[in-house]
Design an enzyme around this catalytic site. Structure first.
Site, short mmCIF file in Angstrom:
data_model
loop_
_atom_site.label_atom_id
_atom_site.label_comp_id
_atom_site.label_asym_id
_atom_site.label_seq_id
_atom_site.Cartn_x
_atom_site.Cartn_y
_atom_site.Cartn_z
N MET A 136 23.45 18.39 74.50
CA MET A 136 23.94 17.55 75.57
C MET A 136 25.36 18.01 75.93
O MET A 136 26.34 17.37 75.61
CB MET A 136 23.93 16.08 75.13
CG MET A 136 22.53 15.59 74.88
SD MET A 136 22.44 13.84 74.58
CE MET A 136 23.50 13.71 73.16
N GLY A 137 25.44 19.22 76.55
CA GLY A 137 26.71 19.68 77.06
C GLY A 137 27.13 18.69 78.10
O GLY A 137 26.62 18.69 79.21
N THR A 138 27.99 17.81 77.76
CA THR A 138 28.00 16.44 78.23
C THR A 138 29.36 16.01 78.75
O THR A 138 30.34 16.67 78.48
CB THR A 138 27.63 15.55 77.03
OG1 THR A 138 26.30 15.80 76.68
CG2 THR A 138 27.80 14.10 77.26
N THR A 139 29.40 14.86 79.40
CA THR A 139 30.65 14.13 79.62
C THR A 139 30.43 12.71 79.12
O THR A 139 29.56 12.00 79.63
CB THR A 139 31.03 14.10 81.10
OG1 THR A 139 31.17 15.44 81.58
CG2 THR A 139 32.36 13.37 81.29
N SER A 186 31.57 18.71 76.96
CA SER A 186 32.08 19.88 77.68
C SER A 186 32.84 19.50 78.94
O SER A 186 33.76 20.19 79.35
CB SER A 186 30.91 20.82 78.02
OG SER A 186 29.93 20.13 78.78
#
Length: 232
Positions: A10-13, A141
């Site tokens: 979950m390259g995430t915010t 990320s």
């Protein structure tokens, strides 16, 4: 096609913000496998107890199994004490499991909630199992694009509406800049009155510099742009 065999990430915010009376948690919804979007509408805000929620980033599998363990232990804790666990207890349990397994887990977490003893609290638990109590926390990320934004926009004593708007605006900004963040925005507001969940579809989010208007099809984009005449 090797990217399809990579771990789900979950390259995430993820964001947690305190306000005058509670907390607001927010996240995007993109789960990726390498460069492939495996799930465009995943829910990264997981319930731990009635009053505590967890924002997950990093490895999807790692964050899911950690949240399952924490939920189980908090349920036992509530039965033994006869009252709900505080946000601090939940955050320290997340920290304990993260630290004891720091060589195997690749996940960054934000714990947020409200309890009658301390009110609304936000705790960041990044890679390695450190725990930090903060007025706001950002992770994933997309957080790289938001530190300066939060330094300027966050303020003490915000109302619930101000905090919600700040979280939605911040996640939409990260979606615009970070290729690993995308989809919709989900928020969870926790205060003395309970929990409120909100959902913001991608086509309702504010547009940022050079972003295209939402379209139903690539053909709509091509037909709306008039090609420049060729000049010899």
């Amino acid at each position: 096609m090797d990217h399809l065999n990579q771990p789900h990430s979950m390259g995430t915010t993820i964001i947690g913000v305190t306000y005058n009376g509670g907390v607001v948690l927010g996240a995007d919804s993109r789960t990726s496998t390498g460069v492939y979007v495996a799930n465009r509408a995943s829910d990264k805000i997981t319930q731990l107890t009635d009053n505590v929620y967890l924002c997950r980033s990093g490895s999807a599998a790692d964050s899911q199994i950690l949240s399952d363990y924490v939920r189980y232990y908090l349920h036992q804790h509530t039965i033994q004490l006869g009252q709900p666990a505080t946000v601090k207890v939940a955050a320290n349990l997340v920290r304990l499991i993260s630290y004891n397994n720091k060589n195997m887990l690749q996940t960054g977490l934000i714990v947020g909630g409200w309890d009658k003893h301390e009110g609304g609290k936000i705790y960041g638990v990044p890679l390695g199992g450190t725990i930090l109590e903060q007025p706001f926390a950002i992770g994933g990320s997309g957080s790289s694009y938001l530190y300066g934004f939060f330094d300027q926009e966050w303020k003490e004593g915000m109302t619930k509406d101000e905090a919600e708007k700040l979280v939605v605006k911040a996640v939409s900004l990260a979606i615009a800049r970070d290729g690993a963040s995308g989809g919709v925005v989900r928020t969870v507001t926790i205060n003395s009155e309970g929990v409120t969940k909100n959902f913001y579809p991608g086509d309702t989010l504010p547009l940022w510099h050079e972003e295209l208007e939402p379209q139903n099809s690539l053909l709509d984009i091509l037909s709306s742009s008039s090609p420049e005449p060729m000049v010899s």
